[in-house]
Write a protein that holds these residues in place. Structure first.
Motif, PDB file in Angstrom:
ATOM      1  N   ASP A  49     -17.379 -41.115   1.230  1.00 51.78           N
ATOM      2  CA  ASP A  49     -17.030 -40.081   0.269  1.00 51.78           C
ATOM      3  C   ASP A  49     -15.602 -39.586   0.535  1.00 51.78           C
ATOM      4  O   ASP A  49     -15.079 -39.753   1.627  1.00 51.78           O
ATOM      5  CB  ASP A  49     -18.020 -38.913   0.441  1.00 51.78           C
ATOM      6  CG  ASP A  49     -18.074 -38.066  -0.803  1.00 51.78           C
ATOM      7  OD1 ASP A  49     -17.438 -38.431  -1.803  1.00 51.78           O
ATOM      8  OD2 ASP A  49     -18.759 -37.029  -0.778  1.00 51.78           O
TER       9      ASP A  49
ATOM     10  N   ILE B  84     -11.898 -29.344   2.538  1.00 53.92           N
ATOM     11  CA  ILE B  84     -12.815 -28.196   2.497  1.00 53.92           C
ATOM     12  C   ILE B  84     -12.053 -26.924   2.852  1.00 53.92           C
ATOM     13  O   ILE B  84     -12.171 -25.899   2.184  1.00 53.92           O
ATOM     14  CB  ILE B  84     -13.987 -28.426   3.478  1.00 53.92           C
ATOM     15  CG1 ILE B  84     -14.867 -29.570   2.981  1.00 53.92           C
ATOM     16  CG2 ILE B  84     -14.803 -27.154   3.659  1.00 53.92           C
ATOM     17  CD1 ILE B  84     -15.911 -30.028   3.971  1.00 53.92           C
TER      18      ILE B  84
ATOM     19  N   ARG C 160     -23.966 -31.397   5.826  1.00 53.37           N
ATOM     20  CA  ARG C 160     -24.111 -32.378   4.746  1.00 53.37           C
ATOM     21  C   ARG C 160     -25.013 -33.535   5.157  1.00 53.37           C
ATOM     22  O   ARG C 160     -25.854 -33.986   4.378  1.00 53.37           O
ATOM     23  CB  ARG C 160     -22.734 -32.911   4.334  1.00 53.37           C
ATOM     24  CG  ARG C 160     -21.944 -31.948   3.458  1.00 53.37           C
ATOM     25  CD  ARG C 160     -20.521 -32.467   3.222  1.00 53.37           C
ATOM     26  NE  ARG C 160     -19.793 -31.665   2.250  1.00 53.37           N
ATOM     27  CZ  ARG C 160     -19.273 -30.467   2.490  1.00 53.37           C
ATOM     28  NH1 ARG C 160     -19.427 -29.916   3.673  1.00 53.37           N
ATOM     29  NH2 ARG C 160     -18.616 -29.822   1.560  1.00 53.37           N
TER      30      ARG C 160
ATOM     31  N   PRO D  58     -17.537 -35.104   6.278  1.00 56.04           N
ATOM     32  CA  PRO D  58     -16.136 -34.782   6.001  1.00 56.04           C
ATOM     33  C   PRO D  58     -15.251 -34.971   7.218  1.00 56.04           C
ATOM     34  O   PRO D  58     -14.041 -35.059   7.093  1.00 56.04           O
ATOM     35  CB  PRO D  58     -16.184 -33.316   5.581  1.00 56.04           C
ATOM     36  CG  PRO D  58     -17.391 -32.765   6.233  1.00 56.04           C
ATOM     37  CD  PRO D  58     -18.382 -33.897   6.347  1.00 56.04           C
ATOM     38  N   SER D  59     -15.860 -35.023   8.397  1.00 57.19           N
ATOM     39  CA  SER D  59     -15.072 -35.256   9.602  1.00 57.19           C
ATOM     40  C   SER D  59     -14.998 -36.738   9.930  1.00 57.19           C
ATOM     41  O   SER D  59     -14.491 -37.119  10.975  1.00 57.19           O
ATOM     42  CB  SER D  59     -15.663 -34.488  10.787  1.00 57.19           C
ATOM     43  OG  SER D  59     -15.554 -33.109  10.559  1.00 57.19           O
ATOM     44  N   LYS D  60     -15.530 -37.568   9.004  1.00 57.64           N
ATOM     45  CA  LYS D  60     -15.469 -39.031   9.112  1.00 57.64           C
ATOM     46  C   LYS D  60     -16.053 -39.534  10.423  1.00 57.64           C
ATOM     47  O   LYS D  60     -15.562 -40.483  11.030  1.00 57.64           O
ATOM     48  CB  LYS D  60     -14.016 -39.528   8.957  1.00 57.64           C
ATOM     49  CG  LYS D  60     -13.354 -39.030   7.685  1.00 57.64           C
ATOM     50  CD  LYS D  60     -14.004 -39.556   6.435  1.00 57.64           C
ATOM     51  CE  LYS D  60     -13.703 -38.695   5.225  1.00 57.64           C
ATOM     52  NZ  LYS D  60     -14.576 -38.987   4.087  1.00 57.64           N
TER      53      LYS D  60
ATOM     54  N   CYS E 108     -21.267 -28.781   9.075  1.00 56.98           N
ATOM     55  CA  CYS E 108     -21.364 -28.387   7.675  1.00 56.98           C
ATOM     56  C   CYS E 108     -22.754 -28.651   7.125  1.00 56.98           C
ATOM     57  O   CYS E 108     -23.135 -28.098   6.100  1.00 56.98           O
ATOM     58  CB  CYS E 108     -20.329 -29.130   6.841  1.00 56.98           C
ATOM     59  SG  CYS E 108     -20.650 -30.905   6.685  1.00 56.98           S
TER      60      CYS E 108
ATOM     61  N   VAL F   8     -14.614 -36.466   0.506  1.00 55.85           N
ATOM     62  CA  VAL F   8     -14.539 -35.105   1.048  1.00 55.85           C
ATOM     63  C   VAL F   8     -14.090 -35.160   2.508  1.00 55.85           C
ATOM     64  O   VAL F   8     -14.616 -35.941   3.294  1.00 55.85           O
ATOM     65  CB  VAL F   8     -15.906 -34.408   0.943  1.00 55.85           C
ATOM     66  CG1 VAL F   8     -15.836 -33.019   1.563  1.00 55.85           C
ATOM     67  CG2 VAL F   8     -16.339 -34.318  -0.505  1.00 55.85           C
ATOM     68  N   ARG F   9     -13.076 -34.349   2.821  1.00 57.27           N
ATOM     69  CA  ARG F   9     -12.575 -34.294   4.199  1.00 57.27           C
ATOM     70  C   ARG F   9     -12.545 -32.857   4.669  1.00 57.27           C
ATOM     71  O   ARG F   9     -12.447 -31.934   3.861  1.00 57.27           O
ATOM     72  CB  ARG F   9     -11.156 -34.867   4.264  1.00 57.27           C
ATOM     73  CG  ARG F   9     -11.153 -36.363   4.214  1.00 57.27           C
ATOM     74  CD  ARG F   9      -9.746 -36.931   4.157  1.00 57.27           C
ATOM     75  NE  ARG F   9      -9.862 -38.360   3.929  1.00 57.27           N
ATOM     76  CZ  ARG F   9     -10.113 -38.889   2.734  1.00 57.27           C
ATOM     77  NH1 ARG F   9     -10.214 -38.117   1.669  1.00 57.27           N
ATOM     78  NH2 ARG F   9     -10.274 -40.180   2.587  1.00 57.27           N
ATOM     79  N   THR F  10     -12.585 -32.670   5.979  1.00 57.27           N
ATOM     80  CA  THR F  10     -12.534 -31.322   6.538  1.00 57.27           C
ATOM     81  C   THR F  10     -11.317 -30.566   6.009  1.00 57.27           C
ATOM     82  O   THR F  10     -11.411 -29.417   5.593  1.00 57.27           O
ATOM     83  CB  THR F  10     -12.467 -31.402   8.070  1.00 57.27           C
ATOM     84  OG1 THR F  10     -13.583 -32.167   8.508  1.00 57.27           O
ATOM     85  CG2 THR F  10     -12.516 -30.034   8.700  1.00 57.27           C
TER      86      THR F  10
END
Lengths: 327, 441
Positions: free
Chosen positions: A14, A21, B370, B415-417, B368, A16-18
């Motif tokens: 996806d 955000i 997710r 989001p932190s991959k 988070c 979305v990255r930190t």
């Protein structure tokens, strides 16, 4: 065909990255900042910029000094800076911003391992430290429309509605519309409920936060202050003054929803927000201190690991606790 | 009608437009074909032919005595050129039968000649095994084993998996559109075999044309079409059972423990061809797609064809290839070379350019949540990740790590991959290694 990459699945991710955000959180805080500049003058923006620069700078310097990878690009330090500023009075001097930033970034965040490892909200730790150390500076509330960039020595101060509730001699209570829009004494970011709400809606639409924590938190405070009104106030007035002031919206939307320091599961988040609401009510009603939002959140931050442990989801296929439904 | 679904899951971009409306293209066999012996879960096969032998198309070339196993058939006629170690779909070199195509396509006798209506359930199972049929979705579990539940397990639901929730892949969709009669014929046989009057076909709502066509054709057959919400991993066995009949397969148990058998739709078509015409599994549909492919296509490919041949058939590449994926992008395996041949479980071949293979730094978990929200097995991926990196096996087992099906939804949303599923996979391997060591003692 020279460079074939072999990696373990999944092969797509996806977007979305930190950092994205955190950018959304900063964007969501802008309406409240604009409202603050409108009511308190350009100095509100100056204090905010100062805190952001100090927070990011502190993180950069600390990571350089201890030889850890520099992570200022993830945007978390900038968010901490903005939230810290939002918790300061507009008359705060520059060194208050600096000390608050250092406490938030170094003590609350980096000492525990940096982003993701702090167990309390850094901005709130910074605020709590400043409030305990310099209570006079931290509770000098400037009256809206009374200042520009420079705070005059004889600044007109204005007690917050909650302080007036505790001590009716402190002043007259503002109207609800003024309180909703932000025309009242208070911290830089907490005054305009309308602007905070706007930012909150943006965060929910962008799926950065869910409505669980803010709604549960605000409703809990509303119900408790309605059922147990302050002396001399109708149930409705008591509820309105309590939810429209004292940084409840700022705390509920932007601080209690901090990923790192709130529970990870939906059930846990509701318990967490309920706890915040009850503690806020108890502190405001029975404590000597009129506010209560920041201490409630900090206290609930501390029990978050416990809540997480209690609210582990039931794994799919764990039919010991629940029978699999039959068609 | 309300669309059925499960709890959790993700919504990656489907990317199916490139191939979803492209009819199957039959690919002619290349000059040399490679048949790795390990294409199924179960006992390893032994070659039935020797170097220099002439084999016929659809002739059995390898088999095993064991019940849990599936034989292998040649997809061309020709000469056995070599039996040796060659690269297979797991990126390792395994025993492989190499056949030189003589271009005659001379066919072997069908595996049976009885009328389909006269076949008893046990005869059907025998034919399905003889035809070498395994799950075509990718796992490669022998189908006859799945269709032979122990007597104490009553089967009440036959569920056909046509969810095809992996992005890019459209082979199941083409099966539904172009092999509709085979599917219905196959399902009738399977209902007879399992003594059921009904069965369910689960299709995601992004395939309306397939849903409409099947709805039309299944009238009066007892086959019911169940429309599923488009969501990954809807095609996972436990999730499709949950969506269609509301049952939860207990941890560590199999679908048959809740009375369900789940079969991929492509497998059903193969079963029909084996039962009706005695044709063994010797070719399959492969979606060839990805941003580096000039002309993405759905190919009908003889088993044993090297990937490079499929790429050429799709007009070659239009960008430098940085990644070769066998299967879908969520659970597929990255291949090391285009010399790898198509096997029974190759549902897709995706070639990606650099754009899709950029490496991103792992950052700290920001909690988070997710990954927790999307986990279809309701686990705590970030917690498992942490303990997996520490190698704390006890806590991993306590947190049900073995229940993870490695769908990769957690890694997709992080989001932190963070490499969540990858580290969980390592944790599972550590547990298995420890258990194997203990078993030795």
């Amino acid at each position: 065909m020279e460079k074939i990459i072999v990696s373990s699945s999944p092969h797509i991710k996806d977007n979305v990255r930190t950092s994205g955000i955190m950018r959304d959180v900063l964007i969501a805080l802008i309406p409240a900042l604009i409202a603050s500049v409108f009511y308190f003058g350009i100095r509100a923006a100056y204090i905010t910029a100062l805190c952001m620069i100090f927070c990011v700078g502190t993180e950069f310097l600390w990571q350089k000094i201890v030889g850890r990878p520099v992570t200022i690009c993830d945007g978390t330090a900038a968010v901490t800076g903005m939230l810290l500023a939002f918790n300061l009075p507009v008359s705060a001097p520059w060194w208050i911003c600096l000390i608050g930033s250092v406490v938030a970034i170094v003590i609350a965040k980096q000492f525990f391992g940096g982003v993701g490892h702090n167990f309390m909200n850094p901005a709130l730790v910074g605020r709590a430290f400043l409030l305990a150390s310099w209570p006079v500076i931290m509770t000098k509330w400037t009256k809206p429309f009374s200042t520009g960039f420079i705070i005059p020595a004889d600044v007109v101060t204005s007690a917050t509605p909650l302080a007036i509730l505790k001590n009716p001699e402190a002043g007259a209570l503002p109207g609800f519309l003024d309180m909703f829009l932000g025309k009242l004494g208070g911290c830089i970011g907490e005054v305009s409920t309308a602007a905070l709400l706007l930012g909150g809606i943006y965060l929910v639409i962008r799926k950065v936060i869910s409505v669980r924590i803010p709604i549960t938190y605000i409703l809990t405070v509303a119900v408790l202050t309605f059922v147990f009104p302050s002396t001399g106030l109708s149930a409705f007035d008591s509820m309105m003054y309590n939810i429209l002031s004292g940084g409840l919206f700022l705390g509920a939307i932007f601080m209690a929803t901090d990923y790192v320091t709130s529970p990870i599961t939906s059930r846990g988040q509701i318990i967490f927000a309920l706890g915040c609401g009850i503690l806020t009510f108890v502190i405001r009603r029975f404590g000597a201190y009129p506010e209560g939002v920041s201490y409630s959140i900090l206290l609930m931050n501390v029990v978050t690991p416990l809540i997480d442990r209690w609210t582990k989801p039931r794994p799919f296929g764990n039919t010991k606790t629940k029978k699999g439904g039959v068609q | 009608m309300a669309k059925l679904t499960f709890s959790g899951g993700i919504h990656p971009s489907g990317k199916k437009n490139a191939t979803k409306d492209k009819p199957l293209v039959e690919l002619a066999a290349p000059e040399v074909l490679y048949f790795p012996l390990g294409q199924h879960i179960g006992a390893p096969l032994k070659p039935l032919v020797s170097v220099g032998d002439r084999v016929l198309k659809m002739q059995k070339i390898a088999d095993a005595e064991a019940f849990v196993s599936a034989p292998l058939h040649s997809s061309v006629s020709g000469k056995v050129k070599d039996i040796g170690m060659y690269l297979n779909h797991t990126n390792s070199k395994v025993l492989t039968i190499v056949i030189e195509n003589d271009g005659l396509y001379e066919e072997a006798e069908p595996i049976h000649t009885q009328s389909i209506d006269d076949l008893s359930p046990n005869e059907m199972r025998r034919i399905i095994r003889e035809a070498g049929i395994v799950g075509m979705g990718g796992a490669g579990f022998p189908t006859h084993v799945k269709l032979s539940p122990p007597e104490d397990k009553e089967i009440t639901h036959l569920i056909v998996n046509a969810a095809e929730c992996e992005p890019y892949l459209t082979s199941d969709r083409r099966v539904m559109l172009e092999m509709t009669d085979d599917i219905i014929g196959g399902l009738k046989c399977l209902m007879r075999l399992l003594n059921l009057s009904k069965c369910y076909v689960g299709i995601e709502d992004n395939a309306p044309e397939a849903i409409a066509l099947l709805e039309e054709k299944v009238k009066g057959t007892g086959i019911e079409i169940k429309v599923l919400k488009k969501k990954y991993p809807q095609g996972s066995e436990k999730q499709i059972i949950n969506a269609i009949c509301g049952k939860e397969v207990p941890m560590g148990k199999l679908p048959m423990d809740v009375g369900c058998i789940v079969i991929n739709i492509g497998t059903v078509a193969e079963i029909y061809r084996a039962l009706a015409y005695g044709i063994p599994l010797h070719r399959r549909i492969v979606t060839v797609s990805g941003d580096a492919i000039s002309n993405p296509s759905n190919l009908y490919v003889p088993l044993g064809t090297p990937f490079s041949y499929l790429v050429d058939a799709c007009g070659g590449t239009n960008e430098e290839v940085h990644k070769i994926i066998m299967g879908g992008p969520m659970m597929g395996i990255a291949g090391v070379s285009l010399d790898i041949p198509v096997v029974k479980g190759t549902s897709g071949l995706l070639l990606f350019s650099e754009k899709y293979t950029r490496h991103e730094e792992e950052l700290n978990c920001i909690r988070c949540g997710r990954c927790v929200n999307v986990c279809p097995m309701k686990l705590l991926p970030t917690t498992l990740d942490m303990y997996s990196r520490r190698g704390d096996i006890e806590i991993l087992i306590e947190n049900n790590i073995l229940n993870c099906m490695e769908c990769g939804s957690c890694t997709y949303v992080c989001p932190s991959k963070r490499h969540l599923v990858q580290s969980i996979r390592l944790g599972k391997q550590k547990i298995n290694a420890t258990r194997a060591k203990e078993a030795k003692k």
